[in-house]
Every structure is written in C-alpha cells, then in structure tokens.
Design an enzyme around this catalytic site. Sequence first.
Site, PDB file in Angstrom:
ATOM      1  CD  GLU A   1       6.538  43.276  73.320  1.00 50.88           C
ATOM      2  OE1 GLU A   1       6.423  44.145  72.441  1.00 50.88           O
ATOM      3  OE2 GLU A   1       6.552  42.066  73.065  1.00 50.88           O
TER       4      GLU A   1
ATOM      5  CG  ASP B   1       8.729  38.905  71.917  1.00 49.71           C
ATOM      6  OD1 ASP B   1       8.966  40.118  71.977  1.00 49.71           O
ATOM      7  OD2 ASP B   1       8.410  38.317  70.863  1.00 49.71           O
TER       8      ASP B   1
END
Length: 496
Positions: free
Chosen positions: A264, A234
């Site tokens: 990401e 993340d």
Amino acid sequence: MSNQTLIQYFHWYYNEEEKLWQKVAREAPVLKDMGITGVWLPPSYKSTEGEDAVGYDCYDLFDLGEFDQKNSIPTRYGHKDEYLQAIQALHEQQIMVLADVVFNHKAGADELEKVPVRRVATDNREEYISDVFEIEAWTRFTFPGRKGKYSEFIWDKSCFSGIDWAEDLQETAIFSIQNEYGEGWEDVPSNELGNYDYLMFNDIEFRNSAVREELKRWGEWYYETCGVDGFRLDAVKHISTEFLNEWLDHMKAKFNKEFFIIAENWVVDDVVHLRNYIDITEGRMQLFDSMLHLNFYDASIAGDGYDLSKIFENTLVESHPQLSITFLDNHDSQPLQDLQAYVEFWFRPLAYGMILLREQGIPCIFYPDLYGAEYVDKDDEGNDAAVELIGIESLPLLAKIRRDLAYGFQRDYLDHPNCIGWTREGISEMEKSGIAVVLSNGEQGAKNMEIGIGHAGKVFIDAMGYRQEEITIDENGWAEFFCEAGSISVWVAKDN
C-alpha cells in the site's frame, strides 16, 4: 487458469454482531462460488485498544487473540483459534489468504524511558526546531501478558526513530529520537513533508539490525503458525525499501515459496511515484492503483462532464498491468475517514465493470459493496454523522462473469468521452467465454465493436438485464452493442 479476484474482507467500522473470523469461515463457500480467489484479512494481532481496535495501531505482533493484553484476550475480530479456522475454511475452498502486516510503527508501550530527542517541524520533517533534550516517552514494550512466549525480544528506545508524545511534558509533537543510528530519519520512498519516514506512534528504526532480525523471526513464526499465502504491507512509502526487500527475500528463501505480496503506497498526485516504487523494489510487490481509484472518484463526481476515454490515463494499470491491484475504495477512503474519496454509488457498477471485466490488473472488491455497512463517526466539524453504504446488487454477477467468461484477446473502444466499450474474444479452453461491454456516464450509448469471427452467427444478450434486445454477431465478428444511460451492459452468448 481462472481469473484472479480479490476481496478486502473488512472495512474500518466493521460492527456486525458476528465476529469477522467466524463470518469468514461461514462465507468461504459463498466467496468461492462468486469467483473470489484471494481474501485480504485485517490485522490479526493485538492493538492498543484490544478488542475495540481496527488493528493498525499494533501493539504485539505475536498476540493473535491469545493473551490477556490491552484489556482483552480476543482482537476486534475474534480469538486466535477462530482466525486459524477462518484461514483453514478459505483454504478448503482453494482461496488464497493475505495477512495484513503493519511494520511502520508500534503503539501502546508498557513502560516509560528517558529518551534524547529533537523537535521536528510538522510541515517539514527535515527541519529541526530544537536542540537535543530529554523527554520521558512510552518506548519500552515488554508484553507482560505474553510472558515471553514465542519471543523474548524487548522493544526499547533504540528500536524507534521517532515518537509523538512526551509523557512528562504532556505534549504532542513530532520528536526525532537521537540514537546510535544517527540523528536523521531513514531513507524512505516518500519525500512528502521533506521526509515521510515518520507517520505516527512509535516509528520503527530499521537501521537497528536487532529489529530487522526480530521481524524476520516474526515472519517465520507467523507463516508457520497461520499458513497464509501472502501479505498486504501497510504504509510502505514510510518504510525503508531496503528492509522490505530484505524481509521479502528472507521469507522467500526460508520457505522456498513465492508469497503473493501487495504493498500500500497511497499516491494521489502522480503515478510516477508508484512506478518508481516498482523500480526500487524490483517488482517484488503488487501495488494498489490509487491513481485509478482517484480517477473513478473524479468521474463519479463529474458525471457526464468526465471524459471516459481518459479513465485509465496516469494510472498504474496503464503502464504496469501485471503489478497493478485495481480497486474502487478501501478502509482509508470510505466515508468519514481521513482519505475519504468514496466513489459515488451510481458510478460503482460502471467502475466494477472496468476492473472486473478487463484483462489488465487484478481487481480487489471492497467488503461493503458486497454486504453493505452502517456506522456512525465524527465528521470534519466534530458532529456525529451516520453513514449507510449500500451493497452493489450487480456485483456478484459481474464477479461470476469475470470467473466464467472474461477471457481472451481484448479489443478496446475507448474512443468517446461519454460512452466506452471493449470486447474479450474468449478462449478455446472455455467454450462459452467471450463478452462485449458498453458503459455510459451520460445518455444511452451504442458501440460498433468486433468480438471475433469465432462468434459469427451467435446471439448475444445483456447479462445485466438492462437491455432486452438480442444481438446477432455478423459474419465478420462485429455487432452494435448498447447500454442504458449512466449504466453498464455486459453482452454474453445467449446459451451461457
């Protein structure tokens, strides 16, 4: 080897009566039958709001729904044993499991500490707007509910580079913690807002070697406990790439295993940032192609005013197809989220055709497109807004066509602003493989395309059922293929 197809098996507002881990285990055979080869699961550890949290405000990485912390034992998605059972059920179907890892920040500390800080300008993180002063901040994590099981490491102010709340002042701001690792932020890939190291909550200080070693220990424990096949990382543009490279190399060496890694890095202005990240990390990670997502969104809004011949321009899949994870939307872009840019429903089948039936990239399906979703949240004006996301009826069929037929040499016919197409020639190992795809964002369309001389004389039909005619491939492997207005047709051999 079969085509890879991933699914993000959650959305921000998952609110079904059945706990997600239980649903995953039950649905594993269905996913296998649809052609899913990998499942990305949401954060599995305890967050600040316990059973009510989505998981990205992570509190204790070692609590997978096992300890009484933050007013609950289970997480939003279930208990630890249910999580492990879900992973086992997916593995029994030969489906890869990707765990969501939040390394950028922690939240919900257990104790206050006196912390030397400087205020930072919100629009320029490199600009300090105060001298050093002391605040009381929630920076000490002792995890009293876990009582040292799995790890006795205590997180304190030396483990963080910034925080957003001063308890004694009752003030929200961005405070740069002044510690032994320097007064400035870490070097991170994103220079948005000057330096985008700080995102939210307690920003982790990766210059602290004890922190790096603890996260390596956690990675070892997590893999040994859960047996996942890879990780979705993340918010990587806010994290030191030096640390992430170090952590990934450690995990690979420790277990002699090639983990499947997706990072990401949410970019919506210039694909060069994604390409630069690949260079910095030396290709260790796949990246979500957020630029392709934005193209899909723009195309869905513009209708027949969008030039489909340029749909893949300025995208990662255009330049680095082997490292591109293609998708329509995720939990950050769904309606009522901060990054909302949800591809309009009429265009979603077309976009899924473009990620599922082409050679380039690895597609990732979004949970609501398979199951639908209904939820309520506040809109930009602070009013309650109800959202209904409708499942895409043709999605399972498109996924199965990818699994069974979308193989072989690809010929592109991206040569018209409103009607594009491509063919896949098929491969000998899969006798019935080979497809022709035509889609239009305007009037009904037709494309004269070559599918290969190996298909000469074969009769093709529209697997989607939108066109009823039968098309015979000529002796040179060519034919004219059709689609309805604002639609997609996938032409396959009639005897499939």
